[in-house]
Design a protein around this motif. Structure first.
Motif, PDB file in Angstrom:
ATOM      1  N   LEU A  63     -19.542  19.202  40.542  1.00 22.40           N
ATOM      2  CA  LEU A  63     -19.624  18.270  39.226  1.00 22.40           C
ATOM      3  C   LEU A  63     -20.126  18.990  37.991  1.00 22.40           C
ATOM      4  O   LEU A  63     -20.156  18.318  37.126  1.00 22.40           O
ATOM      5  N   GLY A  64     -19.716  20.383  37.925  1.00 22.03           N
ATOM      6  CA  GLY A  64     -20.446  21.156  37.055  1.00 22.03           C
ATOM      7  C   GLY A  64     -21.956  21.229  36.774  1.00 22.03           C
ATOM      8  O   GLY A  64     -22.055  20.845  35.701  1.00 22.03           O
ATOM      9  N   GLY A  65     -22.451  20.559  37.188  1.00 26.34           N
ATOM     10  CA  GLY A  65     -24.070  20.595  37.278  1.00 26.34           C
ATOM     11  C   GLY A  65     -24.488  19.328  36.172  1.00 26.34           C
ATOM     12  O   GLY A  65     -25.654  19.630  36.223  1.00 26.34           O
ATOM     13  N   GLN A  66     -23.045  18.520  36.341  1.00 30.96           N
ATOM     14  CA  GLN A  66     -23.714  17.226  35.210  1.00 30.96           C
ATOM     15  C   GLN A  66     -23.562  16.118  36.225  1.00 30.96           C
ATOM     16  O   GLN A  66     -21.922  15.527  36.982  1.00 30.96           O
ATOM     17  N   ALA A  67     -24.229  14.957  36.369  1.00 33.45           N
ATOM     18  CA  ALA A  67     -24.196  13.855  37.526  1.00 33.45           C
ATOM     19  C   ALA A  67     -25.446  13.020  36.686  1.00 33.45           C
ATOM     20  O   ALA A  67     -26.014  13.237  35.733  1.00 33.45           O
ATOM     21  N   ALA A  68     -25.559  11.743  36.527  1.00 38.78           N
ATOM     22  CA  ALA A  68     -26.141  10.962  35.973  1.00 38.78           C
ATOM     23  C   ALA A  68     -27.698  10.684  36.842  1.00 38.78           C
ATOM     24  O   ALA A  68     -27.484  11.171  37.207  1.00 38.78           O
ATOM     25  N   PRO A  69     -28.516  10.457  36.389  1.00 42.38           N
ATOM     26  CA  PRO A  69     -30.031  10.166  36.619  1.00 42.38           C
ATOM     27  C   PRO A  69     -29.868   9.568  37.077  1.00 42.38           C
ATOM     28  O   PRO A  69     -30.592   9.816  38.814  1.00 42.38           O
ATOM     29  N   ALA A  70     -29.434   8.245  37.405  1.00 40.93           N
ATOM     30  CA  ALA A  70     -28.815   7.234  38.625  1.00 40.93           C
ATOM     31  C   ALA A  70     -28.447   8.168  39.621  1.00 40.93           C
ATOM     32  O   ALA A  70     -28.684   7.956  41.222  1.00 40.93           O
ATOM     33  N   THR A  71     -27.453   8.941  39.890  1.00 41.65           N
ATOM     34  CA  THR A  71     -26.755   9.591  41.163  1.00 41.65           C
ATOM     35  C   THR A  71     -27.751  10.499  41.452  1.00 41.65           C
ATOM     36  O   THR A  71     -27.974  10.237  42.529  1.00 41.65           O
ATOM     37  N   VAL A  72     -28.856  11.181  40.317  1.00 43.88           N
ATOM     38  CA  VAL A  72     -29.241  12.407  41.474  1.00 43.88           C
ATOM     39  C   VAL A  72     -30.541  11.573  42.089  1.00 43.88           C
ATOM     40  O   VAL A  72     -30.774  12.506  43.052  1.00 43.88           O
ATOM     41  N   GLU A  73     -31.049  10.531  41.446  1.00 37.62           N
ATOM     42  CA  GLU A  73     -32.401  10.165  42.041  1.00 37.62           C
ATOM     43  C   GLU A  73     -31.310   9.340  43.535  1.00 37.62           C
ATOM     44  O   GLU A  73     -32.439   9.420  44.807  1.00 37.62           O
ATOM     45  N   ILE A  74     -30.344   8.347  44.050  1.00 42.78           N
ATOM     46  CA  ILE A  74     -29.794   8.423  44.992  1.00 42.78           C
ATOM     47  C   ILE A  74     -29.936   9.567  45.600  1.00 42.78           C
ATOM     48  O   ILE A  74     -29.860   9.006  46.980  1.00 42.78           O
ATOM     49  N   LEU A  75     -29.347  10.323  45.298  1.00 39.35           N
ATOM     50  CA  LEU A  75     -29.421  11.263  46.782  1.00 39.35           C
ATOM     51  C   LEU A  75     -30.207  12.163  47.032  1.00 39.35           C
ATOM     52  O   LEU A  75     -30.225  12.478  48.159  1.00 39.35           O
ATOM     53  N   GLU A  76     -31.047  11.919  46.130  1.00 36.64           N
ATOM     54  CA  GLU A  76     -32.973  12.774  46.110  1.00 36.64           C
ATOM     55  C   GLU A  76     -33.451  11.702  47.234  1.00 36.64           C
ATOM     56  O   GLU A  76     -34.334  12.953  48.580  1.00 36.64           O
ATOM     57  N   LYS A  77     -32.932  10.465  47.440  1.00 37.91           N
ATOM     58  CA  LYS A  77     -33.450  10.067  48.563  1.00 37.91           C
ATOM     59  C   LYS A  77     -33.593  10.189  49.777  1.00 37.91           C
ATOM     60  O   LYS A  77     -33.933  10.248  50.736  1.00 37.91           O
ATOM     61  N   GLN A  78     -32.124  10.730  49.878  1.00 45.05           N
ATOM     62  CA  GLN A  78     -31.403  10.780  50.990  1.00 45.05           C
ATOM     63  C   GLN A  78     -32.123  12.385  51.628  1.00 45.05           C
ATOM     64  O   GLN A  78     -31.221  12.862  53.219  1.00 45.05           O
ATOM     65  N   LEU A  79     -32.664  13.276  51.230  1.00 43.47           N
ATOM     66  CA  LEU A  79     -32.917  14.603  51.745  1.00 43.47           C
ATOM     67  C   LEU A  79     -33.625  14.055  52.752  1.00 43.47           C
ATOM     68  O   LEU A  79     -33.650  15.278  53.734  1.00 43.47           O
TER      69      LEU A  79
END
Length: 712
Positions: free
Chosen positions: A661-677
């Protein structure tokens, strides 16, 4: 641990929620969109706490919430404006281009997403070294680029080099008895598949969960069936692999309705229908090789702009492979008509399509004739008989009995091509023509037909079928005579101001935004007219425009299914030995190649591709490709990310966001992904494992399924 198959209840996609991607989003819009997205996320997490299906529920929120609510969301804040007394220095890689709002990396990524099918590993650095302007100039002159590597890959598809006569000879239509036997075999195969799926879906006696095999939406409206073959094998080998979600029904109002119908490529992307196997001599094999070649070129060709424009012009002059003999004509149509003219003169391209057997057959112009032609031919025969028998007093031959069927089969005027020529190919629906103009254009093209359409199908002008009387088109008299009447119409339409505006609008919509700025379209139309319809010159106008490089245009377009599949394979650096599963995924997501029945072609607007069923299939595809669950396609995710499976989960995710993503992702996207770790499906761990192992394929698949990657 295996998860149950399920549908998320209570979710509805509303296309009215979609915001125009070309308008700027205010802070209030952003706050409102973010609030709605967070509210949707909270719903999914609340739902996941009540069930054992949290992983798939959160994946669904990743795919649907940001796109379906307040779509599209800004992916990154624009850089702060520098002080007025300090003029920012342009990066050397951007020299010669009107780029002021994007950084060097953003501008190169933007160019690779619009003028190509997305970056491959290392592409951004390579373009930065050579200079973006020079790379664009090379793309505008594709013959200067060595493309022998992709040509070597295309040697696997012999039909691409065959003339139409050879295709008809070597891939004949099966006889009626063979067709019936083939249908019975297909029905039996489907029945056995349903039985196998039912057996797989049954829970074991000692377990209360179901298998997590891949789900596929049935194209004929029946219940969804699970994938078989390699997908089942992959699930057995890795019980912790994520289950792909069940596809909901497509809304009837969807712009892609009919796209999910079962086609010749089958329902399971990893299966090979007998009709298109490597050794098949069925006509379906011809279209399958066309589609596989198209995917191969898009992934591997260095002439990326050429491939993008091939797709654009084929869609503009669409021909449906499912109409009779057109399956034989399409190879020559794309090879000899579309590809050689993508960056040439528009009039030459228009003339080539008008004389193409594929277009003549698709829009029925090969049947169009002056209604008085039969009467004229009868009078000519009578005059010849009069000259032969009456002059020497020889007895007249007996008159043959009148055949009512012959009268019924007499050819008349067909207006299909005349209408689409003006509405879709040149002037546009608001181009200022009338129904009378449609009729006059159709009269001008009478006699443009095919010679032996079931043997070799060459273009032929038959003067006996042509209407010889004068015509009036758009107020201009058409009376050049014979075939020149049609050529005169082509010249008139190709140079009409409405054509310049319509073609410029279509190109600007493809390369800039769904609703391109009028100022840009006007400049492109001026170039079109002043350059005698030079497509390369028009492309230079759009690429060297500030509007193309504006912040509003950056990631403002939604990828079509074809663009998504190809860009994901390029982003992963996937080694594709067998592109057929990729072709079938394109169809499953909603854009079966060469199968668009209306002459309008597939839509280039975002609204046509944003719906719940398509979004789920997009995510399923990303997980399958990144997780190496696709036959004939292998991706080395560990090497691409530069990390191993035991690395810090947060670092792995950050690296994946940076790479894809070129380091660019919406905060909501990052938050959801982080919760899956910490999810067992992502973090492969057992109680006795000394170290936790990340499933890098799952992480990559989730990031590729994020809303930001769906945009270009």
């Amino acid at each position: 641990m295996r998860l149950q198959k399920f549908r998320v209840p209570g979710f509805r996609f509303r296309s009215s929620d979609a915001a125009s991607p070309s308008r700027s989003i205010s802070s209030e819009d952003s706050y409102s969109s973010s609030f709605r997205a967070q509210r949707g996320i909270r719903f999914f997490f609340r739902f996941s706490q009540q069930t054992a299906k949290s992983f798939l529920a959160v994946i669904l929120s990743v795919a649907c919430v940001p796109l379906g609510v307040g779509f599209p969301l800004p992916v990154a804040a624009a850089p702060e404006a520098p002080a007025k007394d300090k003029k920012p220095k342009q990066d050397a890689a951007l020299k010669g281009l009107p780029i002021t709002e994007l950084s060097a990396d953003e501008a190169i990524l933007h160019a690779l997403n619009r003028l190509a099918y997305g970056p491959r590993p290392g592409d951004i650095e390579r373009v930065k070294q050579v200079g973006l302007a020079k790379w664009i100039e090379q793309q505008l002159n594709p013959n200067s680029i060595d493309d022998k590597a992709v040509e070597a890959r295309l040697q696997d598809y012999p039909t691409l080099r065959m003339p139409t006569s050879k295709l008809i000879e070597e891939y004949p239509q099966p006889k009626q008895a063979e067709k019936q036997a083939e249908r019975r075999a297909q029905a039996q195969e489907r029945q056995e598949q349903r039985r196998a799926n039912a057996a797989d879906a049954a829970p074991p006696a000692d377990k209360g969960v179901q298998s997590s095999q891949t789900q596929s939406g049935r194209s004929d409206g029946q219940d969804a069936t699970a994938n078989s073959g390699s997908a089942s094998q992959s699930a057995a080998e890795n019980p912790n692999a994520p289950a792909l979600m069940k596809e909901p029904e497509m809304p009837p109002e969807s712009a892609t309705k009919g796209a999910r119908k079962r086609d010749a490529l089958g329902s399971d992307p990893n299966s090979i229908p007998r009709a298109i196997a490597d050794d098949s001599k069925r006509p379906q094999r011809i279209v399958a090789e066309l589609a596989m070649a198209k995917v191969t070129r898009a992934i591997y060709s260095e002439r990326q702009l050429q491939q993008v424009l091939d797709d654009f012009w084929f869609n503009h002059f669409n021909v449906f492979a499912g109409k009779g003999e057109d399956r034989y004509y399409l190879t020559s149509y794309e090879r000899d008509v579309i590809q050689p003219h993508t960056l040439g003169k528009f009039k030459d391209l228009l003339t080539a399509t008008a004389k193409s057997p594929a277009m003549l057959f698709y829009l029925d112009n090969f049947l169009s004739a002056d209604p008085r032609a039969a009467q004229r031919q009868a009078m000519e025969r009578a005059m010849r008989q009069q000259a032969r028998y009456g002059r020497f007093g020889r007895p007249w031959p007996p008159r043959p009995p009148v055949n009512p069927q012959a009268k019924k089969n007499e050819r008349g005027l067909n207006e299909n091509y005349g209408r689409e020529l003006m509405e879709l190919h040149t002037l546009g629906v608001d181009g200022g023509y009338t129904q009378k103009d449609v009729t006059e254009v159709a009269r001008s093209f009478t006699g443009w037909t095919l010679e032996k359409p079931r043997q070799y199908a060459d273009f032929q002008f038959d003067d006996r079928l042509h209407d010889p009387d004068p015509k009036i088109v758009l107020g201009k008299k058409i009376h050049a005579g014979g075939m020149k009447d049609g050529e005169q119409v082509i010249d008139l339409l190709a140079h009409h101001p409405s054509t310049a505006k319509f073609i410029s609008t279509e190109l600007a919509r493809r390369f800039v935004s769904d609703n391109p700025p009028a100022s840009l379209v006007n400049r492109m139309a001026e170039t079109f007219q002043s350059s005698d319809g030079d497509i390369r010159a028009v492309m230079k106008t759009v690429i060297w425009s500030p509007e193309f490089w504006s912040r509003e245009a950056y990631r403002a377009k939604i990828k079509t299914p074809f663009e998504l599949v190809v860009s994901a394979a390029r982003a992963l650096g996937t080694d594709v030995d067998t592109p057929l599963p990729l072709v079938q995924w394109v169809g499953r997501i909603g854009e079966p190649l060469y199968q668009c029945q209306p002459p309008t072609g597939y839509s280039d607007k975002s609204e046509a591709w944003v719906n719940t069923g398509a979004l789920l299939n997009r995510l399923n595809f990303s997980l399958a490709l990144a997780g190496n669950k696709m036959r004939g396609a292998r991706s080395d995710t560990a090497s691409l990310l530069g990390v191993d499976s035991s690395a810090d989960p947060k670092a792995v995710l950050d690296r994946a966001v940076q790479v894809f993503l070129g380091g660019q992702a919406a905060p909501a996207t990052v938050e959801i992904l982080e919760k899956q770790l910490d999810n067992p499906q992502v973090l492969r761990a057992r109680l006795d494992d000394p170290r936790k192992q990340m499933d890098l394929g799952v992480v990559a698949g989730l990031v590729l399924g994020a809303p930001e990657f769906q945009r270009r």
